[in-house]
Design a protein around this motif. Structure first.
Motif, PDB file in Angstrom:
ATOM      1  N   ASP A 162       0.943  -1.188  -0.049  1.00 51.89           N
ATOM      2  CA  ASP A 162      -0.121   0.281   0.294  1.00 51.89           C
ATOM      3  C   ASP A 162       0.870   1.235  -0.539  1.00 51.89           C
ATOM      4  O   ASP A 162       1.937   1.386   0.214  1.00 51.89           O
ATOM      5  N   TYR A 165     -10.322   5.024   4.074  1.00 54.85           N
ATOM      6  CA  TYR A 165      -9.134   5.458   4.542  1.00 54.85           C
ATOM      7  C   TYR A 165      -9.200   6.447   5.714  1.00 54.85           C
ATOM      8  O   TYR A 165      -8.948   6.224   6.747  1.00 54.85           O
ATOM      9  N   ARG A 189     -14.940   5.608   7.594  1.00 49.71           N
ATOM     10  CA  ARG A 189     -14.253   4.677   7.786  1.00 49.71           C
ATOM     11  C   ARG A 189     -13.810   3.172   7.898  1.00 49.71           C
ATOM     12  O   ARG A 189     -15.086   3.392   8.469  1.00 49.71           O
TER      13      ARG A 189
END
Ligand code: HEM
Length: 441
Positions: free
Chosen positions: A100, A326, A339
């Motif tokens: 990521d 996120y 989230r």
């Protein structure tokens, strides 16, 4: 004088799209076994954006609109990150699927050069050779399922072009990988147990193949390093062995193994499935087939390229691309998603939307003659920073395989009904394997 204190802006209220009331376990079962059917049914009922609750993934917003797909694919990975869990469960933590943000960016930069459009010319002769070798055994005048042959061609192409494998190592990987990918694809949609429950369980079997694979990779690495022409080699393994990250560090042995396995598994079944569909489609369109043969004989490829684009639209083999939210909330069009939610772009739904593609049920490569498809409506390779790293390789490979077969065989047309979809776990293939009848030219 007292200073005015500005209260921190309150987070916008969560506003979610309609949610299905189907229980989580039932949703999970359908998602694992009949995903396309389930998403189509739910979209008919709730519209192009809705939410579901899935085992493993939790709450998921399913999106079937190009405008929103565009927003998702162009949002920074700091906001929309990697879906959890993802396919690195099968390939290991060193796979690009596991990475990521910065780690992902660094790896993608490293993988960019071998998969860049310009490097493709080097691989063409390998693909042509593999196609001729595989089709040499095709029987004439009786139905032959193209899918198994396409699986062999695409596997060998990646092993040779990407791994630089040959000799005993090539044979060993040819033996190991197909059953591994088949079983791995089936297990990909299921929760991974903490224990493998012994070598006779499916997970134990995968672990056993992984150990055998690692032995072969060690031999391959040793052979590459011992090659006096190592510095000039252009296969991906050599590039990985030679490459350094910006800080001077190199890829670890484990990461190289995980990444090679990723490229093999992600690249071979998807491309083979699309080729199987290509044969299934063109045999049912006699005029198109005749024009493709003429073009292949005359050295052109405009219609062939348009046909590949249309096969990928009308017979999408990977039906979704996924991300995870996120920040505390993410504003997606009119929806405010909290989230921890995942967002799935339903590629198949967008490709079949009559508001996006006129008469989506028609197989019509003419749509793409003289024009390029929109990069947020035609999305078989996903989009944004995680867009398929092998897209140019897959396109070149499909072009060369089709060209070679059209030049060497006459393919009979058929009025038999089109083949149905078959889900192999990750990719969708034609149910009868893309059957055609051929004669040598
Ligand atoms: C027709 C063939 C193919 C199709 C339809 C396909 C489709 C896809 C899709 C939909 C994704 C997810 C993109 C996203 O999340 O936005 C993906 C990712 C990926 N594909 Fe492909 N693919 C194909 C061929 C290949 C080939 C030939 C390779 C390698 C040789 C490859 C390697 C990968 C890898 C490594 C990723 C993960 C990229 C990342 O997370 O950064 N694919 N592919």
């Amino acid at each position: 004088m007292s200073e005015a204190v500005t209260a921190p802006a309150a987070s916008p209220a969560v506003r979610l799209p309609p949610a299905t009331r189907v229980p989580k376990l039932v949703c999970g079962l359908f998602f694992a076994t009949s995903r396309r059917w389930m998403i189509k049914r739910l979209a008919r009922r709730y519209g192009n954006v809705f939410s579901i609750n899935l085992p493993m993934f939790g709450r998921v917003v399913v999106v079937g609109e190009p405008e929103l797909a565009k927003q998702i694919f162009t949002t920074s990975p700091e906001e929309l990150g990697n879906i959890q869990p993802n396919l690195s469960r099968m390939f290991g933590s060193g796979s690009v699927f596991a990475l990521d943000r910065d780690d992902h960016r660094r790896r993608r930069r490293l993988l960019a050069s071998p998969f860049h459009g310009k490097s493709m010319k080097n691989y063409e002769s390998i693909i042509e050779e593999e196609t001729l070798r595989e089709t040499a055994g095709w029987p004439e005048g009786q139905p032959v399922a193209t899918l198994p042959s396409m699986m062999h061609i695409t596997l060998n192409a990646i092993l040779r072009a990407v791994f630089g494998a040959h000799g005993a190592e090539l044979d060993e990987l040819r033996r190991l990988i197909p059953p591994w990918v088949t079983l791995g694809s089936r297990l990909a949609a299921l929760p991974k147990p903490t224990w493998t429950y012994g070598r006779f369980s499916p997970w134990g079997q995968l672990a056993k193949w992984r150990r055998q694979y690692d032995v072969v990779i060690d031999k391959l690495i040793a052979a590459e390093r011992a090659d006096p022409n190592f510095e000039d080699r252009t296969d991906v393994l050599a590039l990985m062995l030679r490459s350094t990250y910006d800080d001077g560090s190199i890829m670890s042995r484990k990461d190289i193994g995980d990444e090679l396995l990723t490229l093999l598994a992600a690249g071979h079944e998807t491309t083979a499935a699309t080729l199987g569909w290509a044969f299934e489609r063109i045999t049912r369109h006699p005029d198109l087939l005749a024009a493709l043969v003429e073009e292949a004989d005359n050295g052109g490829n405009e219609l062939r390229q348009a046909t590949i684009l249309e096969v990928q639209r009308a017979r999408t083999v990977i039906d979704f691309a996924a991300r995870r939210v996120y920040p505390p909330v993410f504003q997606l069009g009119e929806w405010t998603i909290p989230r921890g939610y995942s967002i799935i772009v339903s590629i198949a739904q967008i490709h079949n939307d009559p508001n996006v593609f006129a008469h989506p049920e028609r197989f019509d490569p003419q749509r793409y003659l003289g024009t390029k498809p929109s990069s947020f409506a035609w999305i078989p390779f996903g989009g944004g920073t995680r867009r398929c790293v092998g897209a140019a390789f897959a396109n070149m490979e499909m072009d060369v395989v089709l060209r070679t077969i059209l030049r060497h065989f006459t393919i009979e047309t058929t009025s038999a009904p089109g083949e149905r979809w078959h889900c192999r776990g990750v990719a969708y293939t034609p149910k009868d394997g893309g059957r055609i009848v051929v004669r040598r030219r």
